[in-house]
Design a protein around this motif. Structure first.
Motif, short mmCIF file in Angstrom:
data_model
loop_
_atom_site.label_atom_id
_atom_site.label_comp_id
_atom_site.label_asym_id
_atom_site.label_seq_id
_atom_site.Cartn_x
_atom_site.Cartn_y
_atom_site.Cartn_z
N VAL A 107 -9.66 7.07 1.20
CA VAL A 107 -9.46 5.96 0.26
C VAL A 107 -10.78 5.24 -0.01
O VAL A 107 -10.97 4.66 -1.08
CB VAL A 107 -8.40 4.98 0.80
N SER A 108 -11.72 5.29 0.93
CA SER A 108 -13.02 4.63 0.77
C SER A 108 -13.84 5.24 -0.35
O SER A 108 -14.87 4.66 -0.74
CB SER A 108 -13.82 4.69 2.08
N LEU A 109 -13.43 6.38 -0.87
CA LEU A 109 -14.17 7.01 -1.96
C LEU A 109 -14.22 6.13 -3.20
O LEU A 109 -15.07 6.33 -4.06
CB LEU A 109 -13.56 8.37 -2.31
N ASP A 110 -13.31 5.15 -3.29
CA ASP A 110 -13.36 4.26 -4.45
C ASP A 110 -14.46 3.22 -4.33
O ASP A 110 -14.75 2.50 -5.29
CB ASP A 110 -11.99 3.59 -4.69
N GLY A 111 -15.08 3.12 -3.16
CA GLY A 111 -16.22 2.23 -2.99
C GLY A 111 -15.88 0.79 -2.71
O GLY A 111 -16.79 -0.03 -2.58
N ASP A 112 -14.61 0.46 -2.58
CA ASP A 112 -14.22 -0.93 -2.35
C ASP A 112 -13.52 -1.07 -1.01
O ASP A 112 -12.47 -0.46 -0.78
CB ASP A 112 -13.30 -1.42 -3.47
N GLY A 113 -14.09 -1.87 -0.10
CA GLY A 113 -13.53 -2.04 1.23
C GLY A 113 -12.16 -2.68 1.23
O GLY A 113 -11.28 -2.29 1.99
N SER A 114 -11.97 -3.68 0.39
CA SER A 114 -10.69 -4.39 0.36
C SER A 114 -9.55 -3.45 -0.03
O SER A 114 -8.48 -3.46 0.58
CB SER A 114 -10.76 -5.56 -0.63
N THR A 115 -9.81 -2.62 -1.05
CA THR A 115 -8.79 -1.65 -1.47
C THR A 115 -8.47 -0.68 -0.35
O THR A 115 -7.31 -0.37 -0.07
CB THR A 115 -9.30 -0.87 -2.70
N THR A 116 -9.51 -0.20 0.31
CA THR A 116 -9.33 0.74 1.42
C THR A 116 -8.45 0.15 2.50
O THR A 116 -7.52 0.79 2.99
CB THR A 116 -10.71 1.11 2.02
N PHE A 117 -8.74 -1.09 2.88
CA PHE A 117 -7.99 -1.71 3.97
C PHE A 117 -6.55 -2.00 3.56
O PHE A 117 -5.62 -1.85 4.37
CB PHE A 117 -8.69 -2.99 4.42
N MET A 118 -6.34 -2.39 2.32
CA MET A 118 -4.97 -2.69 1.88
C MET A 118 -4.11 -1.42 1.91
O MET A 118 -2.97 -1.44 2.38
CB MET A 118 -4.99 -3.31 0.48
#
Length: 476
Positions: A108-119
Motif C-alpha cells: 500500500v506504501s507504493l502510493d507514497g502517502d504514509g497516512s493512506t498506508t496506515f489507514m
C-alpha cells in the motif's frame, strides 16, 4: 543555550509520554509552551503556534477527509477481498499475520502517502490482532517500519527533498539505492517473522475451527463473524490454544478447517453498509484517487475532500445515512486532527525559537575533523536522530546542505550524501513530528508512548541494515 533547551524539550516530551505521565496531545502543547517561556520568547508563543498551525493545516484537512473516505470504503466492502486474501494466507497463525501486516503495508506504501498506508493497513489487520489477542504495538511497529523503507520512493517525499536541496536528479539518487532499500525491506520481513514467532510462542496458534467456535459463543462481538458450525473446541475458555501438530491437528480437523477458511470473515459480511453493486465504482474511484495523488493532479487535501464527498453521495444518497457514516468515523477524525494541531505547537516553537537551527549546527560542529572522508557514513548515522527529532524539511533543507559541503571538501560526492540521508526514514516514520504516526496509533488504539518504546530499537536496526547494505554495495 538554545541547543540544550531544544534537546531538553524533546527529551522531556518523550519521557513523559513513554512513562504515560501526560497524554500526547497535552505534552505536545504544554511542554513546548513551557520551554518557549524558558527561552524568553513567551510573548511570541501565539505567533509560533499560528505559524505551526498554518503549515500543518493542509495536512490536518487531508487526514480528516482521508479518514472519512477510507472509512466509507471499508464500510461499503471495498477492502473485504484484500482482508480475505490475507486471512487465507495467515489463517489464525500469529506469525503469518505479522508477516502479512508487513507485506500489506509495503504494497500500500507504493502510493507514497504514509497516512493512506496506515489507514488501509490498520483497517484490514486490526480485527485480526484484536480477535486473536495479539500485541497491537507489533502491528503498528511493523507497519511503520515497512512504510518507512518504502517512503524513500521518489514520490514519497525524502528523495525529492534531497534532490531539491542538493540540486540533483531524484532518479540518480533513488535507483542506485534500490538494492540497499530492498535489503532493508527484506530485513523488515525477517523481523516481522521473528516478532510473529514470538507472538505465536506467547499465544499459541489457534486453528480456524477454534476461532469460529468462539465467534458463535461471543455473538455480541460484531467485528469478526464466524461461519463454521461443525467445529468442535473449548469455546471461550482459556485452554483453546494449540502449538503445531498436537492437540486437534487431525486429518478431519484439517479438512474442516480448509473448508471454513473460505467462509471465515474478518469484517461482518452481512453489515448493512455493504454496497456490492457499487464495488467496481468504488474500486475505480479509489484507483483514480491514488493515481491523482501520485501524478499530483491536485493537492492531496483537495483530492480527498472531493473523494469523500463523492463516496458519501454515491454510496449513501440519503442524508441521514451520510450523517450516520460521518458520526461513525468522528472519533478517528477528532483524535487524529487534534494530534496534528497539537503537533503544530511543538513544531512551531522548535522552528520559531531557532532551536532546530542551533541543534543542527551543533550536531555538524561536533563531527571530528578526521571523519571528513567518511561524511557519507556520518550522514547516514546522523539521519537517524536528526530525522526523528526534526521534520524532513528541517533535515533536508537545513542540515543536509551543510553536511554535503563538509563532505565535498573531502571528496565525497553530493549523490553519496543524498543517498546516505535516506537511511533514517524507517525511524523517522515513528517520529512525534510526523502526522501520519498519529493516524497509525489512533486507529490502532495504541498509546503513542507504547508504540515509541517498542519501535525505536527495531526501526534503528532497520536503518543500520540499509546503511550497511549501502556501504557493502558501494552505493554510499
Amino acid at each position: 543555550m538554545l541547543t540544550i533547551l531544544g534537546f531538553a524539550m524533546i527529551a522531556t516530551f518523550l519521557v513523559l509520554i513513554m512513562m504515560k505521565k501526560m497524554s500526547p496531545i497535552a505534552a505536545l502543547v504544554l511542554i513546548p509552551a513551557l520551554f518557549c517561556v524558558f527561552v524568553g520568547k513567551g510573548a511570541k508563543l501565539g505567533d509560533y503556534v499560528i505559524d505551526g498551525v498554518t503549515s500543518l493545516a493542509p495536512t490536518a484537512a487531508m487526514l480528516m477527509f482521508a479518514i472519512v473516505y477510507f472509512g466509507v470504503m471499508i464500510d461499503v466492502g471495498l477492502f473485504d477481498p484484500v482482508v480475505r486474501g490475507i486471512l487465507k494466507f495467515a489463517k489464525a497463525d500469529p506469525m503469518r499475520i505479522v508477516v502479512g501486516t508487513a507485506i500489506l503495508a509495503a504494497i500500500v506504501s507504493l502510493d507514497g502517502d504514509g497516512s493512506t498506508t496506515f489507514m488501509i493497513t490498520v483497517s484490514a489487520m486490526y480485527p485480526l490482532y484484536k480477535r486473536l489477542k495479539m500485541s497491537l504495538v507489533v502491528m503498528t511497529g511493523v507497519a511503520a517500519m515497512a512504510n518507512g523503507v518504502m517512503n524513500t520512493l521518489p514520490w514519497g517525499g525524502p528523495t525529492a527533498r534531497a534532490a531539491t536541496a542538493l540540486k540533483l536528479d531524484a532518479s540518480d539518487i533513488f535507483v542506485p539505492m534500490i538494492p540497499a532499500l530492498a535489503v532493508g525491506l527484506l530485513g523488515v520481513f525477517v523481523l516481522s517473522y521473528v516478532l510473529g514467532k514470538r507472538e505465536r510462542k506467547r499465544l499459541g496458534m489457534l486453528t480456524l475451527n477454534e476461532v469460529l467456535v468462539e465467534e458463535k459463543v461471543e455473538e455480541t462481538e460484531t467485528v469478526l463473524v464466524g461461519a463454521g458450525s461443525g467445529a468442535s473446541g473449548p469455546g471461550a475458555s482459556g485452554t483453546d490454544k494449540v502449538t503445531g501438530g498436537s492437540g486437534s491437528g487431525t486429518d478431519a480437523d484439517a479438512e474442516d478447517e480448509a473448508g471454513d477458511a473460505e467462509r471465515f470473515q474478518v469484517l461482518d459480511p452481512n453489515r448493512a453498509t455493504l454496497r456490492p453493486k457499487l464495488y467496481w465504482f468504488n474500486a475505480l474511484l479509489t484507483l483514480t484517487l491514488l493515481t491523482a495523488m501520485i501524478m499530483e493532479w491536485l493537492p492531496i487535501p483537495v483530492l480527498f475532500l472531493i473523494g469523500a464527498a463523492l463516496a458519501l453521495t454515491v454510496n449513501f444518497p440519503h442524508i441521514p445515512d451520510q450523517k450516520a457514516r460521518l458520526a461513525a468515523h468522528a472519533d478517528n477524525v477528532l483524535n487524529v486532527s487534534g494530534m496534528v494541531f497539537a503537533a503544530a505547537v511543538f513544531t512551531g516553537v522548535l522552528q520559531g525559537t531557532g532551536m532546530v537551527d542551533h541543534m543542527a549546527r551543533w550536531m555538524v560542529d561536533v563531527i571530528p575533523e578526521g571523519m571528513g572522508p567518511h561524511m557519507a557514513l556520518v550522514t547516514g548515522i546522523l539521519s537517524l536522530p536528526l530525522t526523528y527529532f526534526m521534520s524532513n524539511d528541517g533535515f533536508y533543507f537545513g542540515v543536509l546542505p551543510v553536511l554535503a559541503e563538509a563532505g565535498a571538501a573531502h571528496g565525497v560526492t553530493p549523490l553519496e550524501m543524498a543517498r546516505a540521508s535516506l537511511v533514517g526514514q524507517p525511524l523517522h516514520m515513528s517520529s512525534p513530528l510526523v502526522p501520519a504516526v498519529y493516524v497509525l496509533v489512533g486507529m490502532a488504539k495504541v498509546e503513542f508512548g507504547d508504540h515509541t518504546k517498542f519501535v525505536v530499537k527495531w526501526a534503528a536496526l532497520t536503518c543500520l541494515i540499509i546503511l550497511g547494505a549501502g556501504i557493502l554495495f558501494g552505493i554510499i
